[in-house]
Design an enzyme around this catalytic site. Sequence first.
Site, mmCIF file in Angstrom:
data_model
loop_
_atom_site.group_PDB
_atom_site.id
_atom_site.type_symbol
_atom_site.label_atom_id
_atom_site.label_comp_id
_atom_site.label_asym_id
_atom_site.label_seq_id
_atom_site.Cartn_x
_atom_site.Cartn_y
_atom_site.Cartn_z
ATOM 1 N N ASN A 1 0.856 -1.183 0.000
ATOM 2 C CA ASN A 1 0.000 0.000 0.000
ATOM 3 C C ASN A 1 0.897 1.239 0.000
ATOM 4 O O ASN A 1 1.705 1.431 0.917
ATOM 5 C CB ASN A 1 -0.899 -0.027 1.231
ATOM 6 C CG ASN A 1 -1.923 1.099 1.234
ATOM 7 O OD1 ASN A 1 -1.600 2.236 0.913
ATOM 8 N ND2 ASN A 1 -3.150 0.789 1.612
ATOM 9 N N HIS B 1 -5.653 3.437 -1.582
ATOM 10 C CA HIS B 1 -6.951 3.668 -0.948
ATOM 11 C C HIS B 1 -7.308 5.143 -1.116
ATOM 12 O O HIS B 1 -7.112 5.946 -0.203
ATOM 13 C CB HIS B 1 -6.894 3.289 0.528
ATOM 14 C CG HIS B 1 -8.224 3.268 1.208
ATOM 15 N ND1 HIS B 1 -8.535 2.386 2.219
ATOM 16 C CD2 HIS B 1 -9.341 4.031 1.051
ATOM 17 C CE1 HIS B 1 -9.775 2.603 2.644
ATOM 18 N NE2 HIS B 1 -10.269 3.606 1.941
ATOM 19 N N HIS C 1 -4.257 11.759 0.506
ATOM 20 C CA HIS C 1 -3.008 11.091 0.118
ATOM 21 C C HIS C 1 -3.117 10.680 -1.356
ATOM 22 O O HIS C 1 -2.681 11.423 -2.224
ATOM 23 C CB HIS C 1 -2.647 9.929 1.038
ATOM 24 C CG HIS C 1 -3.793 9.115 1.558
ATOM 25 N ND1 HIS C 1 -4.600 8.364 0.740
ATOM 26 C CD2 HIS C 1 -4.245 8.932 2.829
ATOM 27 C CE1 HIS C 1 -5.501 7.730 1.475
ATOM 28 N NE2 HIS C 1 -5.315 8.056 2.744
ATOM 29 N N GLU D 1 -8.705 0.056 -2.800
ATOM 30 C CA GLU D 1 -9.581 -0.060 -1.639
ATOM 31 C C GLU D 1 -10.446 1.187 -1.512
ATOM 32 O O GLU D 1 -10.036 2.281 -1.898
ATOM 33 C CB GLU D 1 -8.753 -0.173 -0.348
ATOM 34 C CG GLU D 1 -7.792 -1.319 -0.301
ATOM 35 C CD GLU D 1 -6.972 -1.309 0.979
ATOM 36 O OE1 GLU D 1 -6.398 -2.372 1.307
ATOM 37 O OE2 GLU D 1 -6.901 -0.255 1.651
ATOM 38 N N HIS E 1 -3.942 -4.593 7.803
ATOM 39 C CA HIS E 1 -4.054 -3.541 8.817
ATOM 40 C C HIS E 1 -3.160 -3.857 10.015
ATOM 41 O O HIS E 1 -3.390 -4.812 10.743
ATOM 42 C CB HIS E 1 -5.492 -3.314 9.297
ATOM 43 C CG HIS E 1 -5.685 -1.918 9.840
ATOM 44 N ND1 HIS E 1 -6.120 -0.870 9.065
ATOM 45 C CD2 HIS E 1 -5.456 -1.393 11.054
ATOM 46 C CE1 HIS E 1 -6.186 0.244 9.782
ATOM 47 N NE2 HIS E 1 -5.772 -0.054 11.003
ATOM 48 N N GLY F 1 0.990 -1.317 4.308
ATOM 49 C CA GLY F 1 1.428 0.014 3.918
ATOM 50 C C GLY F 1 2.157 0.758 5.013
ATOM 51 O O GLY F 1 3.363 0.965 4.953
#
Length: 237
Positions: free
Chosen positions: A7, A43, A50, A70, A190, A213
């Site tokens: 990520n 994402h 971002h 995502e 996550h 990420g």
Amino acid sequence: MTKLSVNINKIATLRNARGGNVPDLLKVAQDVERFGGQGITIHPRPDERHIRYQDARDLKKIVTTEFNIEGNPEKSFMDLVLEVQPTQVTLVPDAVDAITSNAGWDTVKHAGYLTEIIQELQRNNIRVSVFVDPVLDMIEGARKVNADRIELYTEAFAHEYGLGNKNGILPYIEAAKLATVLDLGINAGHDLSLDNIQFFKQSIPNLLEVSIGHALISEAIYLGLDNVVNMYLHKLK
């Protein structure tokens, strides 16, 4: 071998802090692939704090591995992914003002909504993964809405592992076993890191892919991106 999808949101955060194009998000994505990464994850959020929507379009042109986008399937997100046609879309129920994803879908409560979204994505030949907590009813719900995969939300595991409680993996093992029986592919993400990824990988049957990420980029500050990507690949074997 479990695939590593990197990520790159945090690279975009750093770029956006100064404007301009340093660091170059597209070059980082290409470097991740060159170093052995097997996927790129982004994402994009509505405020583009971002990843920008244009980044998704630009990345589509250069990513040669798996491209995973995502997000919460609101209209602007759906318009984007249907235009870009990534390999996979991971549906995440994050609020507009969420700092980061903090819960999985209630696949029972939102079954009708998810079914409609998933059908539209699959009609466009996009694989669909649904972000879920390791709760058996939610896994069964993901099967009923015809998701291709689930992505196990691993924050609770990472927290417990950091405290020295390895039993925090148990709900994830049970969730993965059920997903396998139901013919759902298994992804995870996550707060996975170099500290906990090997234990997680060794514990979870049929783990297809992890998306990492924040920890990976943070670790790369000290160890270098090439080195860190290959450290993850080694731990995922």
